[in-house]
Enzyme design. Structure first.
Site, PDB file in Angstrom:
ATOM      1  N   HIS A   1       0.939  -1.352   0.297  1.00  0.00           N
ATOM      2  CA  HIS A   1       0.089  -0.002   0.187  1.00  0.00           C
ATOM      3  C   HIS A   1       0.918   1.259  -0.124  1.00  0.00           C
ATOM      4  CE1 HIS A   1      -3.100   3.084   1.419  1.00  0.00           C
ATOM      5  NE2 HIS A   1      -3.897   1.978   0.633  1.00  0.00           N
TER       6      HIS A   1
ATOM      7  N   ASP B   1      -7.896  -5.531   0.392  1.00  0.00           N
ATOM      8  CA  ASP B   1      -8.380  -6.168  -0.966  1.00  0.00           C
ATOM      9  C   ASP B   1      -8.056  -7.683  -0.634  1.00  0.00           C
ATOM     10  OD1 ASP B   1      -9.790  -4.288  -2.310  1.00  0.00           O
ATOM     11  OD2 ASP B   1      -7.823  -3.785  -2.992  1.00  0.00           O
TER      12      ASP B   1
HETATM   13  N1  CMC Z   1       4.111  -7.613  -4.831  1.00  0.00           N
HETATM   14  C1  CMC Z   1       5.616  -7.700  -5.029  1.00  0.00           C
HETATM   15  N2  CMC Z   1       6.348  -6.273  -5.109  1.00  0.00           N
HETATM   16  C2  CMC Z   1       5.574  -5.291  -4.383  1.00  0.00           C
HETATM   17  C3  CMC Z   1       3.983  -5.253  -4.047  1.00  0.00           C
HETATM   18  C4  CMC Z   1       3.463  -6.377  -4.329  1.00  0.00           C
HETATM   19  N3  CMC Z   1       2.161  -6.421  -4.147  1.00  0.00           N
HETATM   20  N4  CMC Z   1       3.631  -4.089  -3.928  1.00  0.00           N
HETATM   21  C5  CMC Z   1       5.015  -3.181  -3.686  1.00  0.00           C
HETATM   22  N5  CMC Z   1       5.891  -3.948  -4.124  1.00  0.00           N
HETATM   23  C6  CMC Z   1       7.313  -3.548  -4.241  1.00  0.00           C
HETATM   24  C7  CMC Z   1       7.509  -2.606  -5.378  1.00  0.00           C
HETATM   25  O1  CMC Z   1       8.117  -3.530  -6.646  1.00  0.00           O
HETATM   26  C8  CMC Z   1       8.603  -1.835  -4.739  1.00  0.00           C
HETATM   27  O2  CMC Z   1      10.063  -2.521  -4.779  1.00  0.00           O
HETATM   28  P1  CMC Z   1      11.288  -1.852  -5.098  1.00  0.00           P
HETATM   29  O3  CMC Z   1      11.603  -0.854  -3.900  1.00  0.00           O
HETATM   30  O4  CMC Z   1      12.159  -3.028  -5.069  1.00  0.00           O
HETATM   31  O5  CMC Z   1      11.028  -1.244  -6.742  1.00  0.00           O
HETATM   32  C9  CMC Z   1       8.428  -1.537  -3.544  1.00  0.00           C
HETATM   33  O6  CMC Z   1       7.504  -2.807  -3.048  1.00  0.00           O
HETATM   34  C10 CMC Z   1       7.468  -0.468  -3.228  1.00  0.00           C
HETATM   35  O7  CMC Z   1       6.511  -0.600  -4.001  1.00  0.00           O
HETATM   36  P2  CMC Z   1       5.714   0.804  -5.212  1.00  0.00           P
HETATM   37  O8  CMC Z   1       5.215  -0.151  -6.191  1.00  0.00           O
HETATM   38  O9  CMC Z   1       6.870   1.753  -5.072  1.00  0.00           O
HETATM   39  O10 CMC Z   1       4.666   1.145  -4.147  1.00  0.00           O
HETATM   40  P3  CMC Z   1       3.275   2.096  -4.672  1.00  0.00           P
HETATM   41  O11 CMC Z   1       2.871   2.981  -3.537  1.00  0.00           O
HETATM   42  O12 CMC Z   1       3.674   2.594  -5.992  1.00  0.00           O
HETATM   43  O13 CMC Z   1       2.316   1.131  -5.150  1.00  0.00           O
HETATM   44  C11 CMC Z   1       0.614  -0.660  -4.731  1.00  0.00           C
HETATM   45  C12 CMC Z   1       1.568   0.589  -4.134  1.00  0.00           C
HETATM   46  C13 CMC Z   1      -0.535  -0.797  -3.816  1.00  0.00           C
HETATM   47  C14 CMC Z   1      -0.116  -0.047  -6.048  1.00  0.00           C
HETATM   48  C15 CMC Z   1       1.496  -1.777  -4.698  1.00  0.00           C
HETATM   49  O14 CMC Z   1       1.807  -2.069  -3.702  1.00  0.00           O
HETATM   50  C16 CMC Z   1       0.792  -2.920  -5.636  1.00  0.00           C
HETATM   51  O15 CMC Z   1       0.802  -2.791  -6.853  1.00  0.00           O
HETATM   52  N6  CMC Z   1       0.098  -3.871  -4.942  1.00  0.00           N
HETATM   53  C17 CMC Z   1      -0.681  -4.905  -5.544  1.00  0.00           C
HETATM   54  C18 CMC Z   1      -1.915  -4.462  -6.164  1.00  0.00           C
HETATM   55  C19 CMC Z   1      -2.968  -4.078  -4.695  1.00  0.00           C
HETATM   56  O16 CMC Z   1      -2.969  -4.888  -3.901  1.00  0.00           O
HETATM   57  N7  CMC Z   1      -3.562  -2.904  -4.723  1.00  0.00           N
HETATM   58  C20 CMC Z   1      -4.791  -2.523  -3.773  1.00  0.00           C
HETATM   59  C21 CMC Z   1      -4.211  -1.528  -2.915  1.00  0.00           C
HETATM   60  S1  CMC Z   1      -5.207  -1.356  -1.401  1.00  0.00           S
HETATM   61  C22 CMC Z   1      -6.754  -0.824  -1.937  1.00  0.00           C
HETATM   62  C23 CMC Z   1      -6.914   0.113  -2.996  1.00  0.00           C
HETATM   63  O17 CMC Z   1      -6.205   1.361  -3.142  1.00  0.00           O
HETATM   64  O18 CMC Z   1      -7.831   0.081  -3.662  1.00  0.00           O
END
Ligand code: CMC
Length: 434
Positions: free
Chosen positions: A312, A369
């Protein structure tokens, strides 16, 4: 509302030999913010991909404490509301700032549950046209946009009254739209709203009751759905609410803003993750491969696979909502679908991911989720209906945010960019004569 506690001093930015003094605003809770609104005068902009550190508005509605994994609606911890309140009382709290007294609650329920709030015949014609192959999120977005045609309240003079009336209509309409979408998905006749039921019960019977039968949803299921609606009701400036506010800032209609927000919520990185989680768990089950294989893929930057329902932007701890939802899932699945193998996989996946160095070092925890789809599935919803149910809950927050903007006033939202394209050049002669 939304007034910063006061100045927390100033920050100094030194650029090309000049010191630029920037005021720092202190909110009631959360990070202080450097006010960079005057920075343009110095020929500078702020580069912040994904707006991760950009406070674009002041708001008094919701606070997410990502470090502690806590969520507050108007100061109340969400888990307390989830266990004791009705969804419409929480909607009232978000919209008006205080929990309703019994008379206010009755009046609000009566308004939202008034049969004439939704133009049934016209909306039914719209749903007649939707093919089974259309995703229910597209149906909800289209039907919500169509409400602009029936919005006589849009002519109200007072901007606040206008939003309140439109918000009531939206809250009234969404369970009906969701029930109609479910009937398209199942290829079954449409149900009728039963206004003697409470909000969550009516949503359930609209989705599951075969017209003509007198089957009513059981209490435990309706209570679980009520809890889920509350837990999804608001989450400050997430992608869809930020979209809604951006649309509002241009002066567009309320329903158009909500329709845009529904589309933003649909994405798998946002609300669409609840559907994506179940598909991922199913894929894990069908593959017969060990969980370590999927964790390996989630860690691999060359592989687009991510652990859906994990991570998140704000929570760096267990998501406050996910804790409650996990427990509801355990209780309800035991009652409704005791042998759901996807729940077993989800529990094991959570355990191994939380012990994995990659997830520990990045502070990735289950989010809202991860377990919600397990509950919807146990109730009997097909997976494409999960995100529409998120919409029904989140609509309360959208009304509150639109109202806050309408009453506070705002500037049109218009982020800037770092242009990295070609500098000025002339069109070649051959191209101009072609
Ligand atoms: N699986 C694997 N790696 C992950 C995941 C994941 N679910 N989430 C984050 N990471 C890694 C990401 O690759 C990054 O790694 P590095 O620092 O080595 O580059 C690090 O963790 C930080 O992640 P980020 O992508 O910079 O984080 P963000 O704030 O841009 O994205 C997110 C947040 C929710 C989009 C992401 O965690 C994600 O894609 N999660 C899976 C989809 C999901 O469950 N979404 C629902 C979110 S909560 C409810 C809502 O918003 O509706």
């Amino acid at each position: 509302m939304g007034v910063p506690e006061g100045s927390a001093g100033a920050a100094t930015l030194r650029y090309e030999g000049t010191d630029i003094e920037l005021p720092v605003e202190r909110p009631t809770l959360g990070r202080s913010a450097v006010d960079i609104s005057g920075i343009g005068a110095h020929g500078l902009a702020v580069y912040d991909p994904g707006y991760a550190n950009t406070a674009a508005y002041q708001s008094a509605i919701t606070f997410v404490d990502g470090e502690a994994g806590r969520l507050y609606y108007r100061g109340y911890p969400v888990e307390q509301l989830a266990m004791s309140a009705s969804f419409l009382d929480v909607a009232y709290l978000l919209i008006y700032g205080e929990l309703p007294g019994s008379q206010q609650s009755e009046e609000f329920v009566a308004q939202v549950r008034a049969p004439k709030a939704v133009p049934h015949v016209a909306i039914e014609r719209l749903f007649d046209w939707f093919p089974e192959s259309m995703h229910p999120m597209a149906m909800l977005a289209t039907a919500t946009e169509a409400l602009t045609a029936y919005a006589e309240e849009d002519s109200a003079a007072d901007p606040g009254a206008k939003v309140e009336a439109a918000g009531v209509r939206l809250l009234s309409a969404l369970p009906i739209f969701t029930g109609y979408a479910m009937s398209v998905v199942r290829g079954l006749p449409r149900g009728r709203s039963n206004r003697s039921l409470d909000y969550a019960e009516d949503l359930l019977q609209l989705c599951f009751t075969i017209p003509g039968s007198d089957h009513l949803p059981d209490n435990a299921t309706a209570r679980a759905l009520n809890t889920l609606l509350i837990l999804h009701a608001d989450h400050e400036l997430n992608c869809s609410t930020a979209t809604l506010r951006l649309v509002a800032s241009s002066g567009a209609s309320f329903y158009s803003g909500v329709s845009a927000a529904i589309n933003a919520l649909w994405g798998p990185l946002h609300g669409g993750a609840n559907q994506a989680v179940i598909r991922m768990l199913q894929e894990i089950k069908d593959s017969g491969k060990p969980l370590s294989y999927f964790l390996e893929r989630a860690r691999d930057k060359m592989d687009p696979f991510r652990l859906m329902g994990f991570g998140h932007r704000v929570y760096k701890n267990y998501d406050a909502r996910a804790k409650v939802i996990r427990q509801v899932a355990l209780d309800l699945v035991e009652k409704l679908a005791p042998a759901d193998p996807l729940l077993e996989i989800a529990l094991r996946l959570e355990e191994v991911a939380l012990a994995d160095e990659y997830f520990i070092s990045r502070r990735l925890y289950p989010n809202v989720d991860f377990y919600s789809g397990i509950i919807y599935r146990a109730i009997g919803f097909p997976d494409e209906m999960f995100t529409p149910l998120f919409v029904v809950g989140r609509s309360a927050g959208w009304v509150a945010h639109w109202l806050e903007m309408a009453t506070e006033g705002s500037r049109i939202g218009r982020p800037t960019q770092l242009y990295v394209g070609p500098v000025e050049r002339s069109v070649p002669k051959a191209a101009t004569t072609a």
